[in-house]
Write a protein that holds these residues in place. Structure first.
Motif, mmCIF file in Angstrom:
data_model
loop_
_atom_site.group_PDB
_atom_site.id
_atom_site.type_symbol
_atom_site.label_atom_id
_atom_site.label_comp_id
_atom_site.label_asym_id
_atom_site.label_seq_id
_atom_site.Cartn_x
_atom_site.Cartn_y
_atom_site.Cartn_z
ATOM 1 N N ARG A 19 -4.205 11.506 -6.472
ATOM 2 C CA ARG A 19 -3.495 10.552 -7.320
ATOM 3 C C ARG A 19 -2.059 11.016 -7.528
ATOM 4 N N VAL A 21 1.152 9.311 -9.862
ATOM 5 C CA VAL A 21 1.486 8.227 -10.776
ATOM 6 C C VAL A 21 2.966 8.294 -11.123
ATOM 7 N N GLY A 23 5.292 6.412 -13.835
ATOM 8 C CA GLY A 23 5.238 5.502 -14.967
ATOM 9 C C GLY A 23 3.819 5.038 -15.182
ATOM 10 N N ASP A 24 3.614 3.719 -15.137
ATOM 11 C CA ASP A 24 2.267 3.177 -15.305
ATOM 12 C C ASP A 24 1.666 2.710 -13.982
ATOM 13 N N ARG A 25 2.275 3.129 -12.868
ATOM 14 C CA ARG A 25 1.803 2.702 -11.555
ATOM 15 C C ARG A 25 1.273 3.883 -10.761
ATOM 16 N N ALA A 26 0.032 3.760 -10.292
ATOM 17 C CA ALA A 26 -0.565 4.778 -9.433
ATOM 18 C C ALA A 26 -0.206 4.457 -7.988
ATOM 19 N N ASP A 29 -3.945 6.469 -5.308
ATOM 20 C CA ASP A 29 -5.015 6.298 -6.288
ATOM 21 C C ASP A 29 -6.377 6.595 -5.667
ATOM 22 N N ASP A 65 -0.871 14.356 -9.113
ATOM 23 C CA ASP A 65 -1.316 14.208 -10.491
ATOM 24 C C ASP A 65 -2.818 14.332 -10.631
#
Length: 267
Positions: A19, A21, A23-26, A29, A65
């Motif tokens: 993973r 990431v 911000g709020d975007r992976a 994933d 991450d």
């Protein structure tokens, strides 16, 4: 976790549940990928799909991450730009950051000979063509005897003829040196021409991971080449309007549907 791979099963790269990431975007994933020693893998994907992010993580230029990433200690990157040091001559650029000495100079000269630039050892980077500069960058990568070679769209800035010559050179050198290779590219033909396997990255995961069984040397006019190209384009979200033929090396454009004329009248 990112670290050197110590395997006995012929695996050079092992990625599990990766993973990354922003911000709020992976961007990545739960990605899974294995590359065997000596295997050439091409990675396709739309702009912003995370291809270069994955390459940078493998090259220790970015962090993960989550998940597990095992890579060889000896790995090198060739970027789209040659990134030569303008104040050093060609031979010194190939040997940059290596221990000084006669043995290193000889290894650098051998690497230059392999890429066809042995006569340019004393040239300055500013005197080189784009293709020559990229060959120096390739020699600089190979002189380090990498177990993993990471190629980040290394031919994108070259003209069409030079690009084909560089593809042939990279393919030949990789078959001789046998590193594991990950090539990031937008060019479907390039991927099919060079790779043992082609992967497509979308929505943070690999949606395609397919071996290339087309006979070498690979001709875009070969029906097997064209068939694989069609499948990969479809996986990339590009839908040719009609089947490709050997005489049609690029996907035809889909005609626009004619607009219905507006009816005008009094309101």
């Amino acid at each position: 976790m990112t670290g050197p791979a110590v395997t006995t099963d012929g695996t050079a790269v092992r990625i599990r549940g990766l993973r990354r990431v922003f911000g709020d975007r992976a961007v990545l994933d739960g990605l899974e990928l294995t590359i065997r020693r000596g295997e050439f893998v091409a990675l396709l994907g739309a702009s912003g799909s995370g291809k270069t992010t994955l390459l940078r993580i493998l090259g220790a230029l970015d962090r993960a991450d989550g998940g597990e990433v095992l890579v060889p200690r000896a790995r090198t990157v060739v970027f789209q730009e040659p990134r030569l040091v303008p104040s050093k001559k060609v031979l010194a650029n190939v040997a940059v950051a290596l221990p000084r000495g006669r043995a290193t100079r000889q290894r650098a000269r051998t690497a230059l000979t392999e890429v066809g630039l042995d006569r340019h050892a004393d040239a300055w980077p500013a005197t080189l063509s784009g293709g020559e500069a990229q060959r120096v960058a390739l020699a600089r990568a190979l002189v380090r005897a990498p177990e993993l070679l990471l190629l980040d769209e290394p031919f994108a800035a070259l003209d069409a003829l030079t690009r084909l010559k560089m593809q042939d050179l990279v393919g030949d050198l990789c078959r001789v040196h046998r590193p594991a290779v990950l090539l990031v590219t937008h060019d479907v033909d390039e991927a099919v021409r060079l790779a043992d396997r082609v992967c497509v990255l979308r929505d943070g995961q690999l949606v395609t991971d397919e071996p290339v069984t087309v006979d070498r040397p690979r001709d875009p006019g070969d029906p097997a080449f064209a068939s694989l190209r069609r499948r990969l384009l479809t996986d990339l979200g590009v839908h040719p309007a009609t089947p490709l033929s050997p005489s049609s090396p690029h996907p035809p454009l889909t005609p626009l549907t004619p607009l219905t004329p507006l009816t005008t009248g009094a309101h």
